[in-house]
Design a protein around this motif. Structure first.
Motif, short mmCIF file in Angstrom:
data_model
loop_
_atom_site.label_atom_id
_atom_site.label_comp_id
_atom_site.label_asym_id
_atom_site.label_seq_id
_atom_site.Cartn_x
_atom_site.Cartn_y
_atom_site.Cartn_z
N GLU A 184 0.83 -1.21 0.00
CA GLU A 184 0.00 0.00 0.00
C GLU A 184 0.86 1.25 0.00
OE1 GLU A 184 -3.46 2.14 2.74
OE2 GLU A 184 -2.84 0.06 3.15
N LEU A 185 1.91 1.24 0.80
CA LEU A 185 2.81 2.39 0.89
C LEU A 185 3.47 2.67 -0.46
CD1 LEU A 185 4.01 4.34 3.11
CD2 LEU A 185 5.93 2.75 3.23
N ILE A 186 3.95 1.64 -1.10
CA ILE A 186 4.66 1.78 -2.37
C ILE A 186 3.69 2.16 -3.49
CG2 ILE A 186 5.90 0.48 -4.15
CD1 ILE A 186 7.28 -1.03 -1.82
N ALA A 187 2.49 1.57 -3.48
CA ALA A 187 1.52 1.84 -4.55
C ALA A 187 1.10 3.30 -4.57
CB ALA A 187 0.31 0.93 -4.40
N ARG A 188 1.09 3.95 -3.40
CA ARG A 188 0.68 5.35 -3.33
C ARG A 188 1.77 6.32 -3.76
NH1 ARG A 188 -1.36 4.22 2.07
NH2 ARG A 188 0.42 5.39 2.84
N ALA A 189 3.02 5.87 -3.77
CA ALA A 189 4.16 6.77 -3.98
C ALA A 189 4.35 7.10 -5.46
CB ALA A 189 5.43 6.15 -3.42
N LEU A 229 7.24 9.34 -0.86
CA LEU A 229 7.71 8.34 0.10
C LEU A 229 9.17 8.64 0.40
CD1 LEU A 229 7.47 5.66 1.71
CD2 LEU A 229 8.08 4.46 -0.41
N MET A 230 9.52 8.68 1.67
CA MET A 230 10.92 8.87 2.07
C MET A 230 11.50 7.54 2.51
SD MET A 230 13.53 10.91 2.92
CE MET A 230 15.07 10.59 3.78
N ILE A 231 12.68 7.21 1.97
CA ILE A 231 13.40 6.01 2.40
C ILE A 231 14.66 6.45 3.14
CG2 ILE A 231 14.62 3.93 1.65
CD1 ILE A 231 12.82 3.78 -0.74
N ASP A 285 16.24 11.02 9.52
CA ASP A 285 15.44 10.83 8.31
C ASP A 285 13.96 10.73 8.66
OD1 ASP A 285 17.66 10.73 6.56
OD2 ASP A 285 17.94 8.61 6.96
N TYR A 286 13.65 9.93 9.66
CA TYR A 286 12.26 9.74 10.06
C TYR A 286 11.65 11.04 10.55
CZ TYR A 286 8.20 8.21 12.71
OH TYR A 286 6.92 8.08 13.19
N ARG A 287 12.37 11.77 11.37
CA ARG A 287 11.84 13.03 11.91
C ARG A 287 11.63 14.05 10.80
NH1 ARG A 287 15.71 12.07 16.61
NH2 ARG A 287 14.37 11.42 18.34
N ALA A 288 12.55 14.10 9.84
CA ALA A 288 12.41 15.03 8.72
C ALA A 288 11.17 14.68 7.89
CB ALA A 288 13.66 15.01 7.85
N ALA A 289 10.98 13.38 7.65
CA ALA A 289 9.81 12.95 6.88
C ALA A 289 8.52 13.31 7.61
CB ALA A 289 9.88 11.44 6.64
N ALA A 343 7.82 16.95 7.30
CA ALA A 343 7.42 17.32 5.94
C ALA A 343 6.08 16.71 5.55
CB ALA A 343 8.49 16.87 4.94
N GLY A 344 5.54 15.83 6.39
CA GLY A 344 4.27 15.17 6.07
C GLY A 344 4.40 14.09 5.03
N VAL A 345 5.59 13.48 4.93
CA VAL A 345 5.86 12.46 3.91
C VAL A 345 5.87 11.07 4.55
CG1 VAL A 345 7.60 11.60 2.29
CG2 VAL A 345 7.19 14.07 2.49
N PRO A 346 5.16 10.11 4.01
CA PRO A 346 5.22 8.73 4.51
C PRO A 346 6.67 8.23 4.50
CG PRO A 346 3.39 8.97 2.99
CD PRO A 346 4.18 10.24 2.90
N PHE A 347 6.97 7.29 5.40
CA PHE A 347 8.36 6.87 5.62
C PHE A 347 8.49 5.35 5.58
CE2 PHE A 347 11.91 5.69 8.45
CZ PHE A 347 12.93 6.47 7.93
N LEU A 348 9.54 4.91 4.88
CA LEU A 348 9.93 3.50 4.89
C LEU A 348 11.35 3.43 5.42
CD1 LEU A 348 9.61 0.49 4.18
CD2 LEU A 348 10.42 1.03 1.87
N GLY A 349 11.53 2.72 6.53
CA GLY A 349 12.85 2.60 7.12
C GLY A 349 13.64 1.46 6.52
#
Length: 258
Positions: free
Chosen positions: A28-33, A198-200, A206-210, A213-219
């Motif tokens: 779902e995360l990837i499909a939206r990006a 999507l932020m990787i 990285d997580y805090r910046a995402a 910025a309101g950007v979904p995050f994949l660690g």
């Protein structure tokens, strides 16, 4: 003896793949990006795999001491294995100074020297190429120098996948992640809404910046320590390999979702 119907049901239960919730969340995360913002050192490569970051930090500290600035850093800052800690500390006490400019350039030169020995992250190259091929737009948002990133991308023949969207460290060091500046700049230049991106990344910064910025995050966590650090700040979806991500992205080409 089981009936033919029961045998068919049992066979289906054995052969059908089990899709767990984490895999569904990843899909779902990837499909939206539509736009993917990559951190550089970690998700794309280990920049200092053959050129110790700790030694770079030591050399920056030694250079400061030769300038008569031994007392500028705390004991913890002098002993940190992260050269960015040294850079941030100096900028905190002398923001925008010639000293900060010189130190930042020295770090950039060390990063550039590290590029030939950098170790590509497993599956990263093919994932980048595949994601672009199925229609996503890619950018790099990093605390490393943009010159370093471009040098690495050129060596790996990945420039076309990102150009011109490489947003790296500037001499305004207060804008390094976790400040969302580079993410916001990438989104603005690409004309993208945060919800479509999507932020990787592989660090709490990285997580805090995402998040800011309101950007979904994949660690991405290459080891248990990295995973613990990400989970400690609230990251939910984390992979230890890009192989499953690649599988999902390859599936997008036939769904019309990319």
């Amino acid at each position: 003896m089981t009936s033919d119907t029961t045998q068919t049901e049992l066979a289906s239960a054995v052969t059908e793949p089990v899709i767990d919730s984490a895999t569904e969340d990843l899909r779902e995360l990837i499909a939206r990006a539509r736009v993917v913002l990559w951190d550089f050192d970690g998700p794309i490569c280990r920049l200092f795999a053959g050129h110790s970051a700790e030694q770079v930090a030591i050399e920056l500290v030694v250079w400061l001491e030769r300038q008569g600035l031994h007392g500028l850093l705390t004991a913890a800052e002098r002993e940190s294995p992260d050269p960015h800690v040294v850079l941030r500390a100096v900028n905190l006490r002398h923001p925008g100074s010639d000293l900060v400019e010189e130190l930042e350039e020295r770090l950039t030169q060390e990063e550039l020297r590290a590029v030939p020995g950098a170790m590509p992250t497993a599956y990263a190259d093919v994932l980048i190429q595949t994601w672009q091929a199925v229609g996503a737009r890619l950018a790099i948002t990093t605390n490393n120098s943009a010159r370093t990133v471009r040098s690495y991308l050129q060596e790996r023949e990945l420039t076309r996948c990102f150009s011109p969207h490489v947003y790296g460290r500037t001499q305004n060091l207060h804008l390094l992640k976790p400040d969302p500046y580079c993410l916001n700049l990438a989104l603005e230049r690409m004309g993208a809404a945060p919800s479509t991106a999507l932020m990787i990344g592989d660090s709490p910064a990285d997580y805090r910046a995402a998040c800011r910025a309101g950007v979904p995050f994949l660690g991405y966590a290459r080891n248990e320590r990295k995973e613990k650090e990400l989970r400690a700040v609230g990251a939910q979806l984390i992979v230890d390999s890009f192989e499953p991500v690649l599988g999902v992205v390859r599936g997008l080409s036939g769904t019309g979702q990319a």
